[in-house]
Write a protein that holds these residues in place. Structure first.
Motif, mmCIF file in Angstrom:
data_model
loop_
_atom_site.group_PDB
_atom_site.id
_atom_site.type_symbol
_atom_site.label_atom_id
_atom_site.label_comp_id
_atom_site.label_asym_id
_atom_site.label_seq_id
_atom_site.Cartn_x
_atom_site.Cartn_y
_atom_site.Cartn_z
ATOM 1 N N ASP A 86 0.870 -1.182 0.000
ATOM 2 C CA ASP A 86 0.000 0.000 0.000
ATOM 3 C C ASP A 86 0.903 1.226 0.000
ATOM 4 O OD1 ASP A 86 -1.952 1.900 0.246
ATOM 5 O OD2 ASP A 86 -2.889 1.048 2.034
ATOM 6 N N VAL A 90 0.665 -7.067 4.618
ATOM 7 C CA VAL A 90 0.606 -5.739 4.008
ATOM 8 C C VAL A 90 1.800 -4.892 4.431
ATOM 9 C CG1 VAL A 90 -0.819 -3.702 3.595
ATOM 10 C CG2 VAL A 90 -1.915 -5.888 4.164
ATOM 11 N N ALA A 114 -5.123 -0.770 4.474
ATOM 12 C CA ALA A 114 -4.139 -1.790 4.859
ATOM 13 C C ALA A 114 -4.636 -2.684 5.983
ATOM 14 C CB ALA A 114 -2.832 -1.118 5.274
#
Length: 271
Positions: A40, A59, A49
């Motif tokens: 992200d 993530v 996220a």
């Protein structure tokens, strides 16, 4: 969205979240791996996220703000996914100073592209972080929505200025450096080696409807959410959306080379 959301906030993220969740589910089936590697870029405090991590995916959030990363860490801990979320200080144009190329099954670039000095370079950078057949989720400011909003507010000269400005700005005081038409945005994505799978209009009506109506009229929020979801897929509404969401798939190197060869191949002369 699995992250608890305030009613008004849901209008801004619901469409994108449903599209993104569906794309991640498809990636899981395609790769055969239940846990994906997701990047992200510019993800801030984890609006996307943390919910993505709640789906079981790993993530990495790259963001230039230490404060945002601190908030991300706290939010991930409160959600019970601290072990799945990693915050790294950096930005999209220096992305590979902090992450590896070709290491992610999905990359998110939400609300960042319009603030980059070079949007084309920004899209190319995040696309390079994808594995072949990886998913790109790109959310950026739409030109048409800004023109419509300025006109409805009675700022007709500013609306006309934005309509004719190459960057889609309505004046010197405009806080958004760049806005995009659907064609401009998809052009940037395709030039970066990503095949466009779908385009969605986001916040087609939400920014135009009085907040008091949504907050006080029984059933109004749910009805507006359903209307936004229905309009998001209609190309006719893309031109007036506040934001545009592009979902794409990274083409394989061999496929990209074949496409390039074909584009360079001289046209056959008719016999």
């Amino acid at each position: 969205m699995s992250d608890p959301m305030r009613p008004r906030a849901s209008l801004r993220t619901a469409v994108v979240w449903e599209v993104l969740r569906g794309a991640l589910d498809r990636q899981v089936k395609t790769t055969g791996r239940r846990s994906l590697d997701v990047l992200d870029s510019g993800g801030g405090s984890g609006n996307f996220a943390v919910p993505v991590a709640r789906l079981g995916h790993r993530v990495t959030v790259v963001d230039p703000s230490p404060d945002a990363l601190f908030a991300l860490e706290r939010r991930a801990a409160e959600a019970g996914v601290a072990d799945l979320v990693t915050g790294v200080q950096g930005d999209a144009l220096g992305l590979f100073d902090v992450v590896d190329r070709g290491a992610y099954d999905a990359v998110l670039l939400h609300g960042v592209l319009e603030h980059m000095d070079d949007p084309a370079e920004g899209v190319t950078s995040v696309a390079a972080a994808l594995r072949p057949a990886g998913t790109l989720s790109l959310l950026a400011a739409g030109l048409g929505g800004a023109v419509l909003a300025r006109a409805l507010a009675g700022h007709f000269t500013e609306a006309r200025t934005a309509l004719g400005d190459p960057a889609g700005r309505w004046g010197e005081a405009d806080p958004v450096p760049h806005r995009f038409t659907p064609d401009q945005l998809t052009g940037l994505v395709e030039a970066a080696g990503v095949r466009v799978g779908a385009v969605h209009g986001v916040r087609v009506f939400a920014d135009l409807v009085p907040g008091v109506l949504v907050d006080t009229e029984p059933g109004a929020l749910d009805a507006l959410l359903k209307l936004e979801a229905a309009a998001a897929e209609e190309p006719a509404f893309h031109a007036v959306a506040t934001q545009l969401h592009v979902l794409g798939e990274k083409t394989a190197p061999a496929e990209s080379a074949t496409q390039e060869d074909q584009s360079l191949r001289p046209a056959r002369t008719p016999l």
